[in-house]
Every structure is written in C-alpha cells, then in structure tokens.
Design a protein around this motif. Structure first.
Motif, short mmCIF file in Angstrom:
data_model
loop_
_atom_site.label_atom_id
_atom_site.label_comp_id
_atom_site.label_asym_id
_atom_site.label_seq_id
_atom_site.Cartn_x
_atom_site.Cartn_y
_atom_site.Cartn_z
N PRO A 190 107.15 143.39 28.59
CA PRO A 190 107.29 144.28 27.66
C PRO A 190 108.75 145.15 27.87
O PRO A 190 109.16 145.33 28.68
N SER A 191 109.06 145.64 26.55
CA SER A 191 110.48 146.06 26.45
C SER A 191 110.10 147.69 27.33
O SER A 191 111.38 148.16 27.71
N SER A 192 109.13 148.15 26.99
CA SER A 192 108.75 149.53 27.51
C SER A 192 107.26 149.62 27.92
O SER A 192 106.48 149.09 27.20
N ILE A 193 107.15 150.19 28.94
CA ILE A 193 105.59 150.62 29.45
C ILE A 193 105.43 152.13 29.68
O ILE A 193 106.11 152.65 30.24
N SER A 194 104.37 152.66 29.17
CA SER A 194 103.96 153.85 29.30
C SER A 194 102.29 154.05 29.46
O SER A 194 101.70 152.89 29.70
N ALA A 195 101.82 155.14 30.06
CA ALA A 195 100.51 155.35 30.22
C ALA A 195 99.65 154.70 29.18
O ALA A 195 99.57 155.09 27.98
N GLY A 196 98.94 153.47 29.53
CA GLY A 196 98.14 152.87 28.68
C GLY A 196 98.62 152.26 27.41
O GLY A 196 98.09 151.76 26.64
N GLU A 197 99.85 152.05 27.28
CA GLU A 197 100.57 151.31 26.31
C GLU A 197 101.73 150.58 26.74
O GLU A 197 102.51 150.70 27.66
N ALA A 198 101.69 149.33 26.19
CA ALA A 198 103.02 148.45 26.06
C ALA A 198 103.46 148.10 24.96
O ALA A 198 102.94 148.06 24.03
N MET A 199 104.93 148.05 24.78
CA MET A 199 105.52 148.02 23.41
C MET A 199 106.64 146.67 23.77
O MET A 199 107.24 146.63 24.69
N PHE A 200 106.51 145.76 22.85
CA PHE A 200 107.57 144.55 22.73
C PHE A 200 108.52 144.88 21.50
O PHE A 200 107.93 145.17 20.57
N GLN A 201 109.67 144.88 21.75
CA GLN A 201 110.75 145.09 20.50
C GLN A 201 111.69 143.62 20.94
O GLN A 201 112.80 143.75 21.67
N VAL A 202 111.33 142.56 20.08
CA VAL A 202 112.06 141.35 20.32
C VAL A 202 112.55 140.73 19.13
O VAL A 202 111.82 141.05 17.93
N GLU A 203 113.52 139.84 19.13
CA GLU A 203 114.06 139.11 18.06
C GLU A 203 113.09 137.87 17.94
O GLU A 203 112.60 137.48 19.06
N PHE A 204 113.14 137.15 16.86
CA PHE A 204 112.48 135.76 16.72
C PHE A 204 113.02 134.65 17.48
O PHE A 204 112.43 133.70 17.82
N SER A 205 114.45 134.76 17.93
CA SER A 205 115.03 133.85 18.66
C SER A 205 114.81 134.15 20.08
O SER A 205 115.15 133.15 20.78
N ASP A 206 114.11 134.99 20.54
CA ASP A 206 113.51 135.26 21.98
C ASP A 206 112.25 134.82 22.22
O ASP A 206 111.41 134.67 20.97
N CYS A 207 111.64 134.71 23.22
CA CYS A 207 110.24 134.84 23.62
C CYS A 207 109.56 133.47 23.47
O CYS A 207 108.21 133.45 23.37
N ASN A 208 110.27 132.43 22.91
CA ASN A 208 109.50 131.09 22.61
C ASN A 208 108.75 131.24 21.31
O ASN A 208 107.70 130.56 21.11
N PHE A 209 109.24 132.13 20.49
CA PHE A 209 108.59 132.03 19.00
C PHE A 209 108.88 130.59 18.54
O PHE A 209 109.90 130.08 18.65
N SER A 210 107.79 130.18 17.85
CA SER A 210 107.99 128.84 17.01
C SER A 210 107.95 129.35 15.60
O SER A 210 107.34 130.28 15.03
N ARG A 211 108.78 128.42 14.68
CA ARG A 211 108.83 128.69 13.18
C ARG A 211 108.31 127.67 12.40
O ARG A 211 108.44 126.50 12.96
N LEU A 212 107.29 127.94 11.30
CA LEU A 212 106.75 127.08 10.75
C LEU A 212 106.74 127.44 9.34
O LEU A 212 106.63 128.45 8.74
N VAL A 213 107.29 126.40 8.39
CA VAL A 213 107.50 126.27 7.04
C VAL A 213 106.71 125.54 6.36
O VAL A 213 106.59 124.35 6.66
N THR A 214 105.64 126.19 5.36
CA THR A 214 105.01 125.14 4.60
C THR A 214 104.53 125.72 3.34
O THR A 214 104.47 127.01 3.12
N GLY A 215 105.19 125.02 2.37
CA GLY A 215 105.18 125.28 0.91
C GLY A 215 106.26 126.70 0.68
O GLY A 215 107.55 126.37 1.10
N ASP A 216 105.54 127.67 0.33
CA ASP A 216 106.26 128.87 0.06
C ASP A 216 106.37 129.96 1.16
O ASP A 216 106.84 130.96 0.88
#
Length: 336
Positions: free
Chosen positions: A72-98
């Motif tokens: 997580p980019s930040s953690i507070s009481a009862g909440e986690a937040m992620f702020q990430v680029e698609f080039s990070d964190c092992n995102f996969s990209r899929l292109v189908t049609g449009d």
C-alpha cells in the motif's frame, strides 16, 4: 471512459457445529465471511490507478493487502490506499478489438491461524482503444533472474522519507530516517534487505576503534531491542525504510553508518535472508510477513540458513552492495 470490473468475493467459509443438550443431535450451519464491495473504490486514470480499501471488519490488517507485488502507498486506521502506475506492480495489458485493459489482483495475505482467510480480487481498468494505438515492437528478453547490473541507493531522509535530510545533526533520542532502494533494470521483482549495519567513527571499517551494532545476524535490527527503532512498512519490494533512534555512541563527533544491502527473490526468505525488528510485547517480528516471524527466532542467537515449508525455496539470484552513510553528528542538549 474507464470502468472497474466487479465480481463477488468469497473470503472464506467455515462449518459451525452445535451439540444439543442431550448430546445426541448435531446441527450444522454454514457461515460465510464476505466483504461488501462498497468498501473497495477504484479510480482508473490514464496511466495509473488509485485504489482504496476500507476494512469493514475489524479483524482485517490492511497492511497485509498487496496489489500485485506492490505494498500500500499509505495505511491509516481501517484503510489502505494504492496509487500506482500501470508500469508497476506486475499489471498485465490485454488488447481485444476496440478495448484496452490493464489487469491485476488485489491480494490479502493472512496467516494460517487467522480468523480472516487470504483472498484475491481482480482489478481491471478498461478503456476504449485509442485510434492511433499500436503494439510495441517485440523485443524478447531471455533473463529468468539476474545477478548483476543493479544500482543501489541509500540516503538519510526527512521524517516523511520525501527527500534528503537537510541537516547532519540529530539530537539524542530523535529519529534518523534511512531509505534504501535498488533499481531492478531487467531483473525479476527483487526484495531489498539490509543484512548488516554498524556505526563507526571513521569512513573505513577498521579492526580497532568503537563500533555500534545496528543490524546484525543477517537482518536482525538489534537496535530495536532497547529503543524505538523499527523498519517501516514497505512501499515497494525494491525499497526498505528504517527509522533509527539516535543512540548514545560518540556524542558530538562524526559518525558513519556502514551497511550491507542484499537484493533477493521475494519468495526466498529464510533465516539468513530476512528483515526483523523487535516489537515490545510481541518479540521479534518479520517485516514482510508477520505470520512467518519464526524466521526471526534466531535473532538472539545465531542465524544460519535453513529451508522452510511456509515460504517457497529454491534457486534465488542475489546481489550484494556495501553502502556508506555520513558523516552525521548525534548531539546531546540535556543538562549535564
């Protein structure tokens, strides 16, 4: 227009058995533990995503959430937040049609005895395919893991780790914030560890002269046993942050911190590859997975490598680097 794809999340199922007063009749009930997806909010940007998870159930430890291989980019009481680029964190990209989609998984990593079981949930950001979009030229890479060409960084930072510290003086008892990172280049995701750190009065490690141990025994933050020093929650596996309480070593004189950094396979932790700190009331705790803190049990004796069934083992690439910080000065302004 970007949108988020939802699906049902079944976190776990338990069977509750009740014995009637006469002891002869058994009743069985199915109990399902599910989260309301209203607790999950996703904002798909052009090249990034912001994800917030608000834990509706108190037994959830939001620090154990992962988006792909990102913390997580930040953690507070009862909440986690992620702020990430698609080039990070092992995102996969899929292109189908449009349609152009970026896909990942939100993972909760609980221990085997935890009431709330581990789970995963798909995270998908979908877009209309740009008219001028075309796939990149295929450029094959044949590395399975790497052992070289890594760049290590280490610095003294501000309290919030947002940049370099502007003063080299630290009052006794204040915190020395240290940040280290490794640039992974073409390597598989790596876990950065601090193997050893000591403080000396010289920029060279010498056999003579005072030495103050900070991290010993292959990743044990011994400075945390008698102070409030600790490892901070990771932002990325390739980074590690340390809040070191300024110690009474050589007050008023120049101090240098010598560290040995290790880049390692995240799935290959053992007693000689770990990051452990001492938490009062709990003992030694493993930074990256508290449920495997048994790896820290050797911190008060001698840590030798051994295999564990709880964490995958095998052939793991590694690269080490020696880093020097300083000089810094620890001051004591208390009355004599």
């Amino acid at each position: 227009m970007a949108y988020f794809w939802y699906s049902a999340v079944l976190l776990g199922m338990a069977v509750v058995t009740i014995v009637a007063q006469d002891g002869n009749v058994l009743y069985y009930f199915l109990c399902a533990f599910c989260f309301c997806l209203e607790d999950l909010k996703v904002d798909c940007g052009r090249d990034s995503v912001t994800l917030r998870w608000g834990a509706a159930q108190s037994q959830m430890d939001t620090s154990l959430l992962r988006l792909g291989d990102c913390y997580p980019s930040s953690i507070s009481a009862g909440e986690a937040m992620f702020q990430v680029e698609f080039s990070d964190c092992n995102f996969s990209r899929l292109v189908t049609g449009d349609t152009l989609m970026y896909m990942n998984e939100l993972i909760y990593m609980s221990g085997p005895k935890a009431q709330l079981k581990s789970f995963s949930h798909p995270v998908v950001c979908s877009y209309e395919r740009p008219a001028d979009w075309a796939p990149g030229i295929f450029d094959p890479v044949f590395y399975t893991y790497g052992e070289g060409d890594l760049v290590f960084h280490m610095e003294l930072t501000k309290d919030d780790f947002s940049g370099p510290h502007l003063s080299r003086e630290y009052p006794l008892g204040s915190f020395i914030h240290i940040s280290a990172a490794v640039e992974q280049m073409v390597h598989q995701p790596l876990l950065l560890l601090l193997e050893e750190c000591v403080a000396t009065t010289t920029p060279e490690l010498q056999s003579e002269g005072p030495v103050h141990p900070i991290i010993t025994n292959k990743g044990c933050l011994v400075a945390s046993k008698n102070s409030n020093s600790k490892f901070e929650p990771r932002q990325r596996t390739s980074e590690i942050r340390l809040s070191l309480q300024a110690f009474k070593f050589v007050v008023g004189k120049e101090v240098y911190i010598h560290c040995s950094l290790l880049a390692w396979d995240p799935s290959g932790l053992d007693t000689s590859k770990k990051a452990c700190h001492y938490v009062k009331g709990h003992g030694w705790v493993l930074l990256d997975d508290p449920y495997h803190s048994t790896l820290c049990g050797c911190c008060d004796s001698s840590c030798e490598p051994w295999k564990t069934s709880g964490i995958a083992s095998g052939k793991h690439g590694s690269t080490q680097s020696a880093v020097l910080l300083g000089p810094l000065v620890i001051t004591d302004n208390s009355p004599a």
